[in-house]
Scaffold this active site. Structure first.
Site, short mmCIF file in Angstrom:
data_model
loop_
_atom_site.label_atom_id
_atom_site.label_comp_id
_atom_site.label_asym_id
_atom_site.label_seq_id
_atom_site.Cartn_x
_atom_site.Cartn_y
_atom_site.Cartn_z
N LYS A 174 27.01 -4.27 -0.92
CA LYS A 174 28.67 -4.19 -0.89
C LYS A 174 29.05 -3.45 0.22
CE LYS A 174 28.58 -3.48 -5.96
NZ LYS A 174 28.85 -2.51 -7.01
N ARG A 226 0.87 -1.18 0.18
CA ARG A 226 0.09 0.01 0.00
C ARG A 226 0.99 1.34 0.17
NH1 ARG A 226 -2.77 -4.01 1.72
NH2 ARG A 226 -0.65 -4.58 2.74
N THR A 227 1.69 1.30 0.91
CA THR A 227 2.58 2.87 1.19
C THR A 227 3.35 3.14 -0.06
OG1 THR A 227 2.69 2.09 3.56
CG2 THR A 227 3.80 3.92 2.85
N ARG A 254 11.24 3.79 4.22
CA ARG A 254 10.58 2.57 5.25
C ARG A 254 11.99 1.93 5.62
NH1 ARG A 254 5.55 -1.17 4.69
NH2 ARG A 254 4.62 0.88 5.22
N HIS A 266 4.32 5.68 11.68
CA HIS A 266 3.94 5.37 10.41
C HIS A 266 3.00 6.62 10.18
CE1 HIS A 266 2.87 3.93 6.48
NE2 HIS A 266 2.51 2.76 6.80
N1 CP Z 1 -0.48 -0.02 5.89
C1 CP Z 1 0.90 -0.44 5.30
O1 CP Z 1 1.85 0.10 5.75
O2 CP Z 1 1.07 -1.53 4.42
P1 CP Z 1 2.08 -1.74 3.78
O3 CP Z 1 3.05 -2.33 4.35
O4 CP Z 1 1.50 -2.65 2.38
O5 CP Z 1 2.51 -0.55 2.98
#
Ligand code: CP
Length: 308
Positions: free
Chosen positions: A86, A58-59, A108, A136
């Site tokens: 590396k 999603r993100t 992320r 998040h």
């Molecule tokens: N909600 C969420 O962060 O989903 P993803 O891990 O698929 O990005």
């Protein structure tokens, strides 16, 4: 208000006024995704880098679509085939990509604080797309947007967040956001999944799901994060499901106007039974839809501060 933040690292760092400003901006962007031509030139000429060290559906997709709908160029950096394998550090990687004149990193990473470390080493915008168990922020913003769109007002809303709160960056960001906007937040989980001193944020704690969901407006289910269970937090997932899974009898025990939310990905049969996923007032896919408008707003506001 006038926006002046180059990065978005957490909801904790935002005021209620700043959260509402992002949500208002997102509202003005939502209609763009309903047009036949889903594009505006707001970030034309800007380059946005997706830097994902952990899996995402999603993100990552949502940020890429949001950036493209604002006419930015998007680079999906491939971590596994990069020189990180590396031994190059993340900071050196970021500095080298920045030297190619990019404007924003969407990060992320499994380590809490990774996005903040990167933000201190770059002049580009940095957006935290999930750092370890910390935060998040865009997930919480899209959840707040979805709730505001549905209920009109968050003040006084009764929200039960149920599941693996200890490992959940989604829970932490949502707790900050909901409390700052005046909602009443109940947390429900086995004791091992409740972070120490979390009640200092203003939430109340429940160990029995039947008590937590009584008279709530919102049931927000969290994924059991099997990949982060380095110790035995619970005897078995079967036992977890029998005590905490949101099933049809728990669904039917609440009044008909409550809404169901989940950030995804879902573990069907552990925290949520399949037959309730789309039942009643489920907002689960609306959350995903609204992620685009919210991330367009975040990109527009933060990248607008960059003069690379
Ligand atoms: N909600 C969420 O962060 O989903 P993803 O891990 O698929 O990005």
């Amino acid at each position: 208000m006038k926006w002046n933040k180059r990065s978005l690292l957490s909801i904790e760092e935002l005021s209620g006024e700043e959260i509402n400003y992002i949500l208002q901006t997102a509202y003005s962007f939502k209609e763009i995704s309903l047009r036949p031509v889903k594009k505006v030139p707001a970030l034309r000429g800007k380059t946005i880098v997706n830097l994902f060290f952990e899996p995402s559906t999603r993100t990552k997709t949502s940020f890429e679509l949001a950036a493209k709908r604002l006419s930015a160029d998007v680079l999906n950096f491939e971590v596994t085939t990069s020189s990180i394998s590396k031994g190059e550090t993340i900071v050196d990687t970021v500095k080298n990509i920045e030297a190619m004149k990019v404007d924003c990193f969407i990060v992320r990473h499994k380590i809490s604080g990774a996005a903040e470390i990167i933000s201190k080493e770059t002049q580009s915008a940095v957006i935290n797309a999930g750092d370890g168990c910390h935060e998040h922020p865009t997930q919480a913003l899209l959840d707040l947007f979805t709730l505001k769109e549905y209920f009109g007002e968050l003040k006084g809303l009764k929200v039960a967040i149920i599941g693996d709160i200890f490992h959940s960056r989604v829970a932490r960001s949502n707790i900050w956001g909901l409390i700052k906007l005046g909602a009443n937040v109940k947390l429900c989980a086995p004791a091992t999944f409740i972070p120490m001193e979390i009640e200092k944020t203003g939430v109340s704690i429940f160990y029995k799901i039947e008590q937590a969901i009584k008279n709530v407006d919102v049931v927000y289910l969290l994924r059991i994060q099997k990949e982060r269970q380095e110790e035995n937090f619970f005897p078995s997932w079967k036992e977890y499901a029998s005590l905490y899974e949101f099933n049809i009898s728990r669904f039917n025990s609440i009044h008909s106007k409550f809404v169901l939310m989940h950030p995804g990905p879902m573990n069907r049969g552990i925290e949520i039974k399949s037959d309730v996923v789309e039942k009643g007032n489920s907002l689960i896919l609306k959350q995903v839809t609204n992620g685009i408008a919210v991330r367009m707003a975040v990109l527009y506001l933060t990248v607008g501060q960059v003069n690379n």
